[in-house]
Each structure stands twice: as structure tokens, then as C-alpha cells.
Design an enzyme around this catalytic site. Structure first.
Site, short mmCIF file in Angstrom:
data_model
loop_
_atom_site.label_atom_id
_atom_site.label_comp_id
_atom_site.label_asym_id
_atom_site.label_seq_id
_atom_site.Cartn_x
_atom_site.Cartn_y
_atom_site.Cartn_z
N THR A 1 0.79 -1.39 0.02
CA THR A 1 0.07 0.02 -0.21
C THR A 1 1.14 1.25 -0.15
OG1 THR A 1 -2.13 -0.85 1.27
CG2 THR A 1 -1.68 0.94 1.33
N ASP B 1 1.36 -6.09 -5.15
CA ASP B 1 0.95 -6.21 -3.47
C ASP B 1 1.70 -7.30 -2.64
OD1 ASP B 1 -1.17 -7.18 -1.86
OD2 ASP B 1 -2.26 -6.04 -2.52
N SER B 2 1.74 -7.35 -1.04
CA SER B 2 2.52 -8.38 -0.88
C SER B 2 1.62 -9.82 -0.83
CB SER B 2 3.10 -7.73 0.25
OG SER B 2 2.04 -8.56 1.31
N THR C 1 1.94 -4.96 4.28
CA THR C 1 1.95 -5.35 5.02
C THR C 1 0.82 -6.62 5.33
OG1 THR C 1 -0.72 -3.99 5.37
CG2 THR C 1 1.50 -2.92 6.44
N ASP C 2 0.27 -7.19 4.59
CA ASP C 2 -0.29 -8.71 4.48
C ASP C 2 0.66 -9.50 5.19
OD1 ASP C 2 -2.70 -7.03 4.18
OD2 ASP C 2 -3.01 -7.75 1.93
N LYS D 1 0.25 -9.37 12.23
CA LYS D 1 -0.08 -8.11 11.53
C LYS D 1 -1.57 -7.66 12.52
CE LYS D 1 -3.01 -5.34 7.97
NZ LYS D 1 -3.09 -5.68 6.19
N TYR E 1 -2.87 -31.28 28.77
CA TYR E 1 -3.70 -32.04 28.41
C TYR E 1 -3.83 -32.67 27.39
CZ TYR E 1 -5.73 -26.98 29.95
OH TYR E 1 -5.99 -26.15 30.71
N1 ASP Z 1 -2.64 -5.57 0.84
C1 ASP Z 1 -1.44 -4.74 0.95
C2 ASP Z 1 -0.39 -5.69 0.99
O1 ASP Z 1 0.06 -6.51 1.45
C3 ASP Z 1 -1.79 -3.82 2.06
C4 ASP Z 1 -0.75 -3.04 2.95
O2 ASP Z 1 0.52 -3.06 2.42
O3 ASP Z 1 -1.32 -2.19 3.70
O4 ASP Z 1 0.69 -5.24 -0.49
#
Ligand code: ASP
Length: 328
Positions: A12, A54-55, A86-87, A157, A277
Site C-alpha cells: 500500500t 501487493d504483498s 503489510t499483509d 498484523k 492436556y
Molecule cells: N494488500 C496490501 C499489501 O500487503 C496491504 C498493505 O500493504 O498494507 O500489499
């Protein structure tokens, strides 16, 4: 003046477009020069366009290429900043932390929730902070976001729309970039930097949920080289035979097929304890490995990486110990 390599991968931060149209990769370096010209007062920057995606398009082959690029070029720089979506930033950060052994320069990943070209963008501050962290922060793979520096293989994230998009719930922050920028020392090195670039991606992440039918999982096991189970709480999963959904056969079959199984938790704080457990103990009796407090990203990437670089008999020990600060 100190030199930094700025590698753009996409996300982004470097996108453009106006709602209702979708955001798309834009001309990133030109926008950096226009919107953050003062970056050049902090360091001499060399721009490297690795990709502009886009990641969600990042893949293990690209981690390998990125780690190789860094390893080959870092000797000429004091550190590197990587701009990334960020993804999947936590996956790439984890991969770089395992691939660049004994890293001797800061490698700081950053991104943004809004494109750099927008007025209320967080990209400008994140970039300035990432450059600051690459100049003065710990010599390891980190993530700089919203005035905080995190260990790269510890981040998750946690927000899609707030600016504090990342957290490292099981590890204290490595830096706070307030009026003063303060950093922790970071990881100790045990030798020269080496590149461990390979991964075996034939791994599956199985998240346990009520209703999961083991009959859907069993047929895929022969195709796998490793399995990460994202279990409930301390490492639990159903084992009752009553409704035909015991996952015990998945663990026994994985053992029979010699597929390493790593158990991590769906909970974000604390870690797996397979002795607590009945189901966890059962998993352990079938040879499952406790992922402790590894994040899901770090567990998947470490397993892929360990499968490529560690002999099968050493894999358990490799996965159970911290190799890049990824587990407590
Ligand atoms: N979809 C975007 C990515 O991961 C989201 C971001 O960058 O915040 O490239």
C-alpha cells in the site's frame, strides 16, 4: 554520510488510486523523492526496485531472491530498509531472519496503511523511522511501524485500518521512536554473516476448528513434507471418538509418513505446552514438536527453511530452539 540500501517490494505504501477504484502499485521512488525529500538528510540512500506488488503475491522464491540480494549488497551499506505490503510482511521478515544467519547490519522492513502520496498517510513517518532504525537500531531483521520497532520474526498484523498495524505479543519491542528514538541491543552474533537461502515450500498449515473432518486432511498428508497445526490454546484439538472427528489419526499418520508436525497456538499470547492436556500429550506421543510461542508465520517459514537446510534427524532440535530470536 552513512549509506543505506532502500529496497522496494510493493504494498500500500507505494500504491496510488482513489476510492471507489482499487489501489494499485504506483511510481514509488518518484513519490518518495517528492513526499519525503528530507530522507536524504539522514543518510545517503540507494534505491533498488525489487518488485512492485501487493504483498499477497510474495512467495518463498521471492524471499530467497530478496535474502540473496541483501547478502550480496549489504557489505557496501550500513543497513537496509525494505518497503513491503503489510499483509505478508511477517512472513517475509521471518524468512529473512532465518536466511541471513548472523546478520551484521540492520535490515528494517516497513510499510503503511495509506499510500505515501495521500495527505493522511502513515508512510512518511514509517519511512523516516525505518531509516532511523536502520542507522541506529539493532543489527537484525526488524519491522518498524507506527513509531515502534519489533523483532521481525515475532510480529503479527493485528489491524487492517488502524495505524498500529503490528504487534509482537510474545516479545518486547526493540525500539520506540518518540521524541527520542531509543533502541534495544538486539541479537548476539555467533560468527560471520552467511546466506541460507533455500526453502521447501511443501508445507501445510492446518487450523483446528469445531467440525474439522480428519477425513479431509488425511488424503493430503502423503503430498506434504511438513505440517504446522494451529491448535487451540495450549496445543489442543479434539480427540474424542464420539462424533468421528478425533484428529488423532492425523498425528499418527503423519508420524507413520515421517512428516514433521509443529504445533502452534491460535492464541497470540504465551505458548504451546503439549504436556498440559490430554490431546497435547497425545500429539507429543506421536512425535509432534511444540512450537512454543512461535507465531504462525515464523513456524511455517522456519519449518520450510529447516526442511531445506537441516538433516531430518536434526530438525526437531532446530525447530525447538531459538535460532534467530523467534521463540522464547
Ligand atoms: N494488500 C496490501 C499489501 O500487503 C496491504 C498493505 O500493504 O498494507 O500489499
Amino acid at each position: 554520510m552513512r549509506r543505506l540500501l532502500l529496497v522496494h517490494t510493493g504494498g500500500t505504501l507505494g500504491m496510488s488510486g482513489r476510492r471507489p477504484h482499487a489501489l494499485k502499485p504506483g511510481a514509488f521512488f518518484r513519490t518518495v523523492r517528492q513526499r519525503v525529500p528530507e530522507l536524504t538528510k539522514l543518510a545517503q540512500l540507494e534505491f533498488e526496485l525489487f518488485s512492485n506488488v501487493d504483498s499477497c503475491e510474495m512467495q518463498p522464491e521471492l524471499w530467497t531472491r530478496l535474502a540473496t540480494l541483501l547478502h550480496e549488497r549489504l557489505d557496501d551499506f550500513d543497513g537496509a530498509v525494505i518497503t513491503h505490503g503489510t499483509d505478508t510482511l511477517s512472513d517475509t521478515a521471518s524468512a529473512l531472519s532465518f536466511m541471513l544467519k548472523n546478520l551484521d547490519k540492520p535490515v528494517v522492513l516497513t510499510g503503511a496503511q495509506r499510500p505515501l502520496g495521500e495527505v493522511r498517510s502513515d508512510a512518511r513517518m514509517n519511512l523516516i523511522d525505518a531509516v532511523t532504525a536502520a542507522l541506529h537500531g539493532p543489527k537484525e531483521v526488524t519491522v518498524c511501524f507506527d513509531s515502534h520497532l519489533f523483532r521481525g520474526n515475532r510480529v503479527r498484523k493485528v489491524s487492517i485500518a488502524e495505524y498500529d498495524a503490528f504487534d509482537s505479543p510474545n516479545h518486547p519491542v526493540l525500539g520506540v521512536l518518540g521524541v527520542e528514538a531509543r533502541f534495544q541491543p538486539g541479537l548476539a552474533r555467533k560468527g560471520r554473516r552467511t546466506l541460507w537461502p533455500n526453502v521447501v515450500p511443501d508445507v501445510f498449515l492446518l487450523r483446528i476448528f469445531p467440525g474439522l473432518d480428519p477425513a479431509l486432511v488425511l488424503p493430503m498428508l502423503p503430498r506434504l513434507k511438513g505440517l504446522v497445526v494451529e491448535a487451540y490454546g495450549a496445543g489442543n484439538f479434539p480427540v474424542s471418538k464420539a462424533l468421528g472427528r478425533s484428529l488423532e489419526p492425523v498425528f499418527s499418520e503423519a508420524q507413520r509418513l515421517k512428516i514433521p508436525v509443529v504445533v502452534v497456538s491460535q492464541a497470540h499470547r504465551n505458548g504451546v505446552d503439549l504436556s498440559l492436556y490430554e490431546s497435547g500429550s497425545l500429539a507429543r506421543s506421536y512425535g509432534a514438536i511444540s512450537g512454543g510461542d512461535l507465531t504462525m508465520s515464523a513456524a511455517v517459514v522456519k519449518l520450510m527453511h529447516g526442511l531445506a537446510h537441516v538433516a531430518p534427524r536434526g530438525l526437531r532440535e532446530y525447530l525447538e530452539r531459538s535460532v534467530a530470536g523467534e521463540r522464547s
